[in-house]
Design a protein around this motif. Structure first.
Motif, PDB file in Angstrom:
ATOM      1  N   ASN A 468      22.133 -14.467  -7.437  1.00 39.24           N
ATOM      2  CA  ASN A 468      21.588 -15.813  -7.618  1.00 39.24           C
ATOM      3  C   ASN A 468      21.106 -16.423  -6.304  1.00 39.24           C
ATOM      4  OD1 ASN A 468      24.154 -16.099  -6.619  1.00 39.24           O
ATOM      5  ND2 ASN A 468      24.691 -17.845  -7.921  1.00 39.24           N
ATOM      6  N   ASP A 469      21.089 -15.624  -5.236  1.00 36.65           N
ATOM      7  CA  ASP A 469      20.533 -16.086  -3.964  1.00 36.65           C
ATOM      8  C   ASP A 469      19.028 -15.834  -4.012  1.00 36.65           C
ATOM      9  OD1 ASP A 469      19.460 -16.120  -1.415  1.00 36.65           O
ATOM     10  OD2 ASP A 469      21.250 -15.276  -0.473  1.00 36.65           O
ATOM     11  N   PRO A 470      18.237 -16.911  -4.082  1.00 37.12           N
ATOM     12  CA  PRO A 470      16.786 -16.732  -4.318  1.00 37.12           C
ATOM     13  C   PRO A 470      16.096 -15.989  -3.180  1.00 37.12           C
ATOM     14  CG  PRO A 470      17.300 -19.044  -3.870  1.00 37.12           C
ATOM     15  CD  PRO A 470      18.609 -18.339  -4.009  1.00 37.12           C
ATOM     16  N   LEU A 471      16.563 -16.193  -1.959  1.00 34.79           N
ATOM     17  CA  LEU A 471      15.902 -15.541  -0.830  1.00 34.79           C
ATOM     18  C   LEU A 471      16.220 -14.053  -0.816  1.00 34.79           C
ATOM     19  CD1 LEU A 471      16.375 -18.321   1.860  1.00 34.79           C
ATOM     20  CD2 LEU A 471      14.415 -17.874   0.377  1.00 34.79           C
ATOM     21  N   GLU A 472      17.477 -13.713  -1.124  1.00 36.63           N
ATOM     22  CA  GLU A 472      17.811 -12.296  -1.196  1.00 36.63           C
ATOM     23  C   GLU A 472      17.100 -11.636  -2.369  1.00 36.63           C
ATOM     24  OE1 GLU A 472      21.912 -11.058  -1.124  1.00 36.63           O
ATOM     25  OE2 GLU A 472      21.286  -8.954  -1.166  1.00 36.63           O
ATOM     26  N   GLN A 473      16.992 -12.368  -3.474  1.00 37.54           N
ATOM     27  CA  GLN A 473      16.284 -11.801  -4.635  1.00 37.54           C
ATOM     28  C   GLN A 473      14.831 -11.494  -4.272  1.00 37.54           C
ATOM     29  OE1 GLN A 473      17.370 -11.118  -8.337  1.00 37.54           O
ATOM     30  NE2 GLN A 473      15.886  -9.807  -7.346  1.00 37.54           N
ATOM     31  N   ARG A 474      14.215 -12.418  -3.519  1.00 35.14           N
ATOM     32  CA  ARG A 474      12.827 -12.177  -3.102  1.00 35.14           C
ATOM     33  C   ARG A 474      12.743 -10.937  -2.210  1.00 35.14           C
ATOM     34  NH1 ARG A 474       8.208 -15.202  -3.173  1.00 35.14           N
ATOM     35  NH2 ARG A 474       9.325 -17.032  -3.898  1.00 35.14           N
ATOM     36  N   ALA A 475      13.709 -10.810  -1.315  1.00 32.43           N
ATOM     37  CA  ALA A 475      13.720  -9.646  -0.418  1.00 32.43           C
ATOM     38  C   ALA A 475      13.911  -8.346  -1.209  1.00 32.43           C
ATOM     39  CB  ALA A 475      14.826  -9.808   0.624  1.00 32.43           C
ATOM     40  N   ARG A 476      14.762  -8.395  -2.224  1.00 35.22           N
ATOM     41  CA  ARG A 476      15.007  -7.189  -3.040  1.00 35.22           C
ATOM     42  C   ARG A 476      13.752  -6.804  -3.825  1.00 35.22           C
ATOM     43  NH1 ARG A 476      20.343  -6.528  -5.173  1.00 35.22           N
ATOM     44  NH2 ARG A 476      21.817  -7.499  -3.772  1.00 35.22           N
ATOM     45  N   PHE A 477      13.062  -7.808  -4.351  1.00 33.34           N
ATOM     46  CA  PHE A 477      11.807  -7.518  -5.048  1.00 33.34           C
ATOM     47  C   PHE A 477      10.810  -6.875  -4.093  1.00 33.34           C
ATOM     48  CE2 PHE A 477      12.358 -10.899  -8.586  1.00 33.34           C
ATOM     49  CZ  PHE A 477      12.568  -9.936  -9.551  1.00 33.34           C
ATOM     50  N   GLU A 490       8.162   3.127 -11.464  1.00 29.74           N
ATOM     51  CA  GLU A 490       9.072   2.313 -12.261  1.00 29.74           C
ATOM     52  C   GLU A 490       9.612   1.124 -11.485  1.00 29.74           C
ATOM     53  OE1 GLU A 490      11.956   5.084 -13.135  1.00 29.74           O
ATOM     54  OE2 GLU A 490      10.808   6.083 -14.690  1.00 29.74           O
ATOM     55  N   ALA A 491       9.227   1.018 -10.227  1.00 34.16           N
ATOM     56  CA  ALA A 491       9.738  -0.090  -9.426  1.00 34.16           C
ATOM     57  C   ALA A 491       9.290  -1.406 -10.034  1.00 34.16           C
ATOM     58  CB  ALA A 491       9.234   0.047  -7.994  1.00 34.16           C
ATOM     59  N   MET A 492      10.093  -2.440  -9.788  1.00 34.91           N
ATOM     60  CA  MET A 492       9.847  -3.711 -10.474  1.00 34.91           C
ATOM     61  C   MET A 492       8.715  -4.515  -9.844  1.00 34.91           C
ATOM     62  SD  MET A 492      13.669  -5.024 -11.322  1.00 34.91           S
ATOM     63  CE  MET A 492      14.854  -3.937 -12.120  1.00 34.91           C
ATOM     64  N   PHE A 493       8.063  -5.307 -10.695  1.00 31.29           N
ATOM     65  CA  PHE A 493       7.076  -6.271 -10.223  1.00 31.29           C
ATOM     66  C   PHE A 493       7.808  -7.493  -9.660  1.00 31.29           C
ATOM     67  CE2 PHE A 493       5.140  -4.075 -13.820  1.00 31.29           C
ATOM     68  CZ  PHE A 493       3.902  -3.726 -13.322  1.00 31.29           C
ATOM     69  N   ILE A 494       7.100  -8.258  -8.848  1.00 24.35           N
ATOM     70  CA  ILE A 494       7.675  -9.527  -8.376  1.00 24.35           C
ATOM     71  C   ILE A 494       7.324 -10.605  -9.386  1.00 24.35           C
ATOM     72  CG2 ILE A 494       7.653 -11.289  -6.575  1.00 24.35           C
ATOM     73  CD1 ILE A 494       7.122  -9.120  -4.569  1.00 24.35           C
ATOM     74  N   ASP A 495       8.355 -11.256  -9.929  1.00 26.82           N
ATOM     75  CA  ASP A 495       8.143 -12.319 -10.907  1.00 26.82           C
ATOM     76  C   ASP A 495       8.322 -13.643 -10.176  1.00 26.82           C
ATOM     77  OD1 ASP A 495       8.356 -14.235 -12.910  1.00 26.82           O
ATOM     78  OD2 ASP A 495       9.234 -12.797 -14.333  1.00 26.82           O
TER      79      ASP A 495
END
Length: 544
Positions: A468-477, A490-495
């Motif tokens: 739920n850390d938005p900055l880490e989530q962005r980095a993971r995307f 199969e890698a994920m898109f950035i939503d």
RNA sequence: GACUCGAUAGCUCAGCUGGUAGAGCAAUACACUUUUAAUGUAUGGGUCCUGGGUUCGAGCCCCAGUCGAGUCACCA
């Protein structure tokens, strides 16, 4: 006014049906007239022609083979069998309806079995009781000649037991409810319970599931159990106060999982849309929005291969609960699955492919790197990518340069460990690279707070303490984007909208997905997903 | 996507070394008033998945294709 008229019409129709059936008496000759073959695009088999002949012959008596009136059914087959042994007087006048499954004509008396939703009941028909007057055509022509296996009929009469002890309905009246003009496969069972002439061709069974359900005992039961799995799970969640929701199936970005989506196009908006591969990102938006427990039974679609365990559309239940972590989710899951197993099979001990599996909580919990250590002897905790690559190679696995540590560990587990977990086992604490939506482990930031539940060597559930850390989530995307550039399709898109939602703040949340088809396979002891889907995907039939 | 196996009567299946297409159930006709995989007698029913090829002759052999099943690959 409208209602009164309709009610009146119905009862008139009722009377009309009784009238034509019990008083109509035209002389019937049986032959396949060519008139009803006109305009047919298909060559009819001999048996179909006979049945169309029987249909016309019924009409020639003045009878409607497809009457509209409500049928005054008083009992199901199962109710008769249940009540008769203790209270036969209550069954002096019953009306049963169903499909004719067998017919045994013995001159002036006949037996047939009717099948309704509850099972089969035998009926006994005697010529002189069915036709007390001079005219015996209802028995001689209609019952004996024009009635076929597969037809729907209703009978009225009293319940008795035959000399051989079978509870039967002694019919004094019968009427045709719907004529079947296509011959049904006749599956028979002998005294030892052996099945003869089973309708067993998988292609025919799946393409014509309606026939499979009619003639193959036990098929209905699988789907009744499937529904029981869903309804029990829904009850458990509702009891806990969680909210069942619906989220979009048509999505502008197919997120929440790693899979190839189906693509479609919206004409008015003139944009591409994807059929969802998961609903995770939408359910988490709802947690952001203030719901504290949401779940959805979601049809997901993945444009990938088909086999014994994969259908292009399948059902996943996903649930997200605020203020919980993955330990709580494991506790909840094991209790829930035990309850479902008992509700569906009657016991927490189930048999799957001859193996006994105990669904009794609690389930074993094993960190993934420990599982790998146990089954390969290799300790990969904290090892750099090159060392993991060497380990994977030493185990005889095919590794490519674009595979990261996470992917290789997943591969090692999949090849060397997964199949050992027959009894329910939570495999936990996956490396962070494999889990872009999952929170880092509170004690080791190379790992995540994730579990997958394995039963009978198959993955049944997947859950996280949600990131739920938005900055880490962005980095993971962004890491995913790099994988994608390296060739991982199969890698994920950035939503971006999902990230915006997280930036407003999401409470600590645990989420889980359960593969409902695979759970149903487990609880019904089926080894093919097609056996637990009413209409599995098939190539279109050839039409000529 | 690769490999293996399969497709013959409404259903389940035989079909020999390449020589007129078979069985059981189902169907049709007759007999039979408590049978139950009812029984007895008689009868009818085929685009042998499709298209080519080899052959005097192909259900069978060869090639291509269609559909399905299984194994593998892929697949959180």
């Amino acid at each position: 006014m409208k209602r009164a008229r309709r009610a009146g019409g119905k009862s008139n129709a009722n009377r009309a049906v009784f009238h034509v059936i019990f008083f109509g008496s035209a002389k019937i000759t049986h032959h396949a007239a060519p008139t009803y073959l006109c305009g047919m695009e298909r060559q009819l088999s001999e048996q179909e022609q006979f049945r169309r002949g029987a249909l016309e012959a019924l009409r020639a008596t003045g009878m409607n083979p497809f009457p509209a009136a409500e049928v005054p059914v008083s009992h199901l087959a199962s109710q008769i069998k249940e009540v008769y042994p203790t209270n036969p007087e209550a069954l002096a006048d019953v009306c049963v309806a169903g499909r004719v499954m067998t017919k045994r004509i013995m001159g002036k008396a006949s037996f047939a079995s009717l099948m309704d939703s509850s099972g089969r009941i035998q009926i006994y028909v005697n010529r002189d009781e069915l036709c007390p007057e001079e005219d015996k055509s209802l028995y001689n022509d209609v019952f004996k000649k024009h009635l076929d296996i597969g037809d729907f009929i209703a009978v009225k009469g009293h319940v008795f037991t035959t000399q051989t002890g079978e509870i039967s309905v002694h019919a004094t009246q019968f009427w045709v409810l719907s004529k079947s003009i296509r011959p049904l496969p006749v599956v028979k069972k002998d005294a030892e319970g052996n099945t003869h002439d089973a309708f067993s061709d998988p292609e025919l069974r799946y393409r014509q599931r309606y026939v499979d359900l009619i003639v193959n005992e036990g098929v209905k039961d699988i789907f009744i159990k499937r529904t029981k799995v869903f309804s029990t799970m829904r009850d458990i969640f509702n009891r806990a106060g969680h909210l069942e929701v619906e989220t979009p199936i048509l999505q502008p970005i197919a997120g929440g999982a790693a899979a190839r989506p189906f693509m479609t196009h919206h004409n008015a908006l003139d944009i591409p849309l994807y059929l969802r591969i998961a609903n995770e990102l939408y359910l988490k938006r709802l947690i952001v929005g203030g719901f504290e427990g949401v779940y959805e039974f979601a049809k997901d679609f993945r444009n990938e291969g088909m086999d014994r365990t994969h259908n292009p559309e399948f059902t996943i239940m996903e649930i997200y609960v605020a203020y919980k972590d993955y330990h709580w989710m494991m506790d909840m899951t094991e209790k829930m699955l035990e309850e479902i197993a008992i509700a569906v099979t009657g016991s927490a001990d189930i048999s799957v492919g001859g193996k006994n599996i105990s669904m009794k909580a609690p389930f074993a919990r094993v960190p993934i790197l420990e599982a790998i250590k146990t089954h390969t002897g290799l300790d990969l905790l904290g090892k750099p990518e090159e060392e993991v690559r060497a380990a994977a190679k030493s185990l005889g696995l095919q590794v490519t340069p674009e595979m990261g540590t996470g992917k290789m560990i997943d591969e090692i587990f999949g090849q060397k460990c997964e199949h050992h977990y027959v009894q329910p086992t939570f495999i936990t604490d996956y490396p962070v690279e494999m889990s872009p939506l999952c929170k880092r482990h509170r004690e080791d930031d190379r790992l995540t707070e994730r579990f997958e539940l394995f039963i009978n060597g198959n993955e049944i559930a997947n859950a996280y303490s949600e990131l739920n850390d938005p900055l880490e989530q962005r980095a993971r995307f962004e890491e995913q984007l790099k994988l994608s550039e390296k060739g991982d399709d199969e890698a994920m898109f950035i939503d971006q909208d999902f990230l915006r939602a997280l930036e407003y703040g999401m409470p600590p949340t645990s989420g889980m997905g359960i593969g409902m088809d695979r759970l149903t396979m487990l609880l019904t002891d089926q080894s093919s997903i097609q056996e637990v889907l009413l209409f599995p995907q098939m190539r279109p039939e050839k039409t000529d």
